[in-house]
Design an enzyme around this catalytic site. Structure first.
Site, PDB file in Angstrom:
ATOM      1  N   ASP A  99      -1.149 -16.946   3.784  1.00  0.00           N
ATOM      2  CA  ASP A  99      -1.030 -17.967   2.602  1.00  0.00           C
ATOM      3  C   ASP A  99       0.216 -17.742   2.062  1.00  0.00           C
ATOM      4  O   ASP A  99       0.692 -19.186   1.365  1.00  0.00           O
ATOM      5  CB  ASP A  99      -2.065 -17.816   1.610  1.00  0.00           C
ATOM      6  CG  ASP A  99      -2.284 -16.506   0.779  1.00  0.00           C
ATOM      7  OD1 ASP A  99      -1.473 -15.801   1.876  1.00  0.00           O
ATOM      8  OD2 ASP A  99      -2.200 -16.961  -0.770  1.00  0.00           O
TER       9      ASP A  99
ATOM     10  N   LYS B  62       4.773  -8.512   8.382  1.00  0.00           N
ATOM     11  CA  LYS B  62       3.705  -8.457   9.157  1.00  0.00           C
ATOM     12  C   LYS B  62       3.906  -7.958  10.677  1.00  0.00           C
ATOM     13  O   LYS B  62       3.023  -8.102  10.809  1.00  0.00           O
ATOM     14  CB  LYS B  62       2.654  -9.272   8.396  1.00  0.00           C
ATOM     15  CG  LYS B  62       2.353  -8.895   7.080  1.00  0.00           C
ATOM     16  CD  LYS B  62       1.265  -9.625   6.086  1.00  0.00           C
ATOM     17  CE  LYS B  62       1.319  -9.452   5.551  1.00  0.00           C
ATOM     18  NZ  LYS B  62      -0.049 -10.068   4.111  1.00  0.00           N
TER      19      LYS B  62
ATOM     20  N   ASP C 293       3.156 -13.398   4.953  1.00  0.00           N
ATOM     21  CA  ASP C 293       2.555 -13.865   5.648  1.00  0.00           C
ATOM     22  C   ASP C 293       3.442 -15.032   7.121  1.00  0.00           C
ATOM     23  O   ASP C 293       3.269 -15.456   8.005  1.00  0.00           O
ATOM     24  CB  ASP C 293       1.539 -15.076   6.045  1.00  0.00           C
ATOM     25  CG  ASP C 293       0.568 -13.723   4.699  1.00  0.00           C
ATOM     26  OD1 ASP C 293       0.461 -13.078   5.008  1.00  0.00           O
ATOM     27  OD2 ASP C 293       0.237 -14.745   3.631  1.00  0.00           O
TER      28      ASP C 293
ATOM     29  N   ASP D 119      -5.495 -12.026   0.528  1.00  0.00           N
ATOM     30  CA  ASP D 119      -5.510 -12.536  -0.712  1.00  0.00           C
ATOM     31  C   ASP D 119      -5.059 -13.897  -0.584  1.00  0.00           C
ATOM     32  O   ASP D 119      -4.006 -14.419  -0.408  1.00  0.00           O
ATOM     33  CB  ASP D 119      -4.635 -11.448  -1.830  1.00  0.00           C
ATOM     34  CG  ASP D 119      -4.722  -9.705  -2.710  1.00  0.00           C
ATOM     35  OD1 ASP D 119      -6.205 -10.462  -2.395  1.00  0.00           O
ATOM     36  OD2 ASP D 119      -4.033  -9.349  -2.510  1.00  0.00           O
TER      37      ASP D 119
ATOM     38  N   ASP E 211      -4.553 -12.310   6.620  1.00  0.00           N
ATOM     39  CA  ASP E 211      -4.146 -12.272   5.323  1.00  0.00           C
ATOM     40  C   ASP E 211      -5.630 -11.844   4.763  1.00  0.00           C
ATOM     41  O   ASP E 211      -6.309 -12.420   5.040  1.00  0.00           O
ATOM     42  CB  ASP E 211      -3.429 -12.858   5.130  1.00  0.00           C
ATOM     43  CG  ASP E 211      -2.887 -12.656   3.586  1.00  0.00           C
ATOM     44  OD1 ASP E 211      -2.024 -11.917   2.914  1.00  0.00           O
ATOM     45  OD2 ASP E 211      -2.572 -13.495   2.615  1.00  0.00           O
TER      46      ASP E 211
HETATM   47  O1  LIG Z   1      -0.766  -7.363  -1.678  1.00  0.00           O
HETATM   48  C1  LIG Z   1      -0.605  -8.200  -2.259  1.00  0.00           C
HETATM   49  O2  LIG Z   1       0.359  -8.694  -2.724  1.00  0.00           O
HETATM   50  C2  LIG Z   1      -0.918  -9.636  -1.663  1.00  0.00           C
HETATM   51  O3  LIG Z   1      -1.433  -9.417  -0.752  1.00  0.00           O
HETATM   52  P1  LIG Z   1      -1.872 -10.214   0.703  1.00  0.00           P
HETATM   53  O4  LIG Z   1      -1.508 -10.103   1.756  1.00  0.00           O
HETATM   54  O5  LIG Z   1      -3.638  -9.827   0.991  1.00  0.00           O
HETATM   55  O6  LIG Z   1      -1.333 -11.696   0.459  1.00  0.00           O
HETATM   56 MG   LIG Z   2      -2.038 -13.507   1.230  1.00  0.00          MG
END
Ligand SMILES: O=C(O)COP(=O)(O)O
Ligand SMILES: [Mg+2]
Length: 237
Positions: A185, A162, A189, A17, A15
């Protein structure tokens, strides 16, 4: 020996963010360095994020991966920079749900802030407005789900995540999901973490991700990512 101590991955899917960034989305420089080490040692690295294809493509170029990505939480994927974009979700249904939410929140005097709608193929993403459960209640009869990544709310086809898109990608590139370590996180995920040979949640993330994981890093966010990669690829560091 249990899986967490004996696992020896051949590839990484992660992932973005909250996983290779800090809490406010600033990229963790050590995480970038750790990813470079994997790439330079021919370990495939795939980003799987709620972000758009174009933002992931830029990140892949800058970090140095081969451009294989899962974006929009599994709504779109692509193998390599030159691969065809494959769309797994139904954007129309997400837009229908979004319009209903817009009406609902407008009546409460709240306007929703969309995140890069012009670059999205499958989902609709917007800023946290109120409680995710309140949002879910408004669209509960539609074939969508509301994902809370901790950074945005996403409206997506209810069958997309995902983890299922990861299974498609791993089949296309010919590396079994069992050979992957997956690191994330948040609740977006969970399926990814569960479908990989070893699932890791970084410290400081959402409880649901930690509950799905085989290993939870001691350090938080990007520092936890780097810690986990060093732990599971010991010969490279
Ligand atoms: O786009 C988002 O809301 C967060 O992105 P991520 O899946 O990389 O944590
Ligand atoms: Mg994330």
């Amino acid at each position: 020996m249990n899986k967490t101590s004996s696992f020896s991955p051949r590839a990484l899917i992660c992932d973005i963010d909250g996983t290779i960034t800090d809490k406010s989305r600033r990229i963790n420089l050590d995480s970038v360095s750790v990813i470079r080490t994997l790439i330079d040692n021919d370990i495939p690295v795939i980003f799987a994020s709620g972000n758009t294809v174009c933002s992931l493509t830029f990140l892949c170029k800058m970090v140095g991966t081969d451009g294989t990505i899962i974006s929009e939480n599994g709504g779109v994927y692509r193998i390599g920079f030159a691969g065809e974009l494959k769309i797994c979700g139904d954007k129309d249904v997400s837009i229908t749900a979004y319009k209903r939410l817009q009406d609902y929140f407008q009546k409460k005097g709240v306007s929703l802030e969309l995140y890069s709608p012009e670059y999205r193929f499958a989902d609709v993403a917007f800023a946290h407005t109120g409680d995710a459960d309140e949002v879910r209640e408004v669209v509960k009869d539609l074939p969508v789900k509301i994902l809370d990544s901790g950074f945005a709310l996403h409206i997506m086809s209810d069958y997309v995540n995902k983890g299922t898109t990861f299974l498609k990608v791993s089949k296309e590139i010919g590396i079994s999901p069992d050979n992957f370590i997956a690191i994330g996180d948040s609740s977006n995920d969970i399926e990814l973490i569960k479908n990989a040979g070893l699932g890791v949640a970084v410290g400081g993330g959402q409880k649901s991700a930690a509950e799905a994981a085989d290993y939870v890093s001691l350090k938080k966010f990007g520092d936890g990512f780097s810690e986990s990669v060093r732990k599971y690829f010991p010969s490279l560091f």
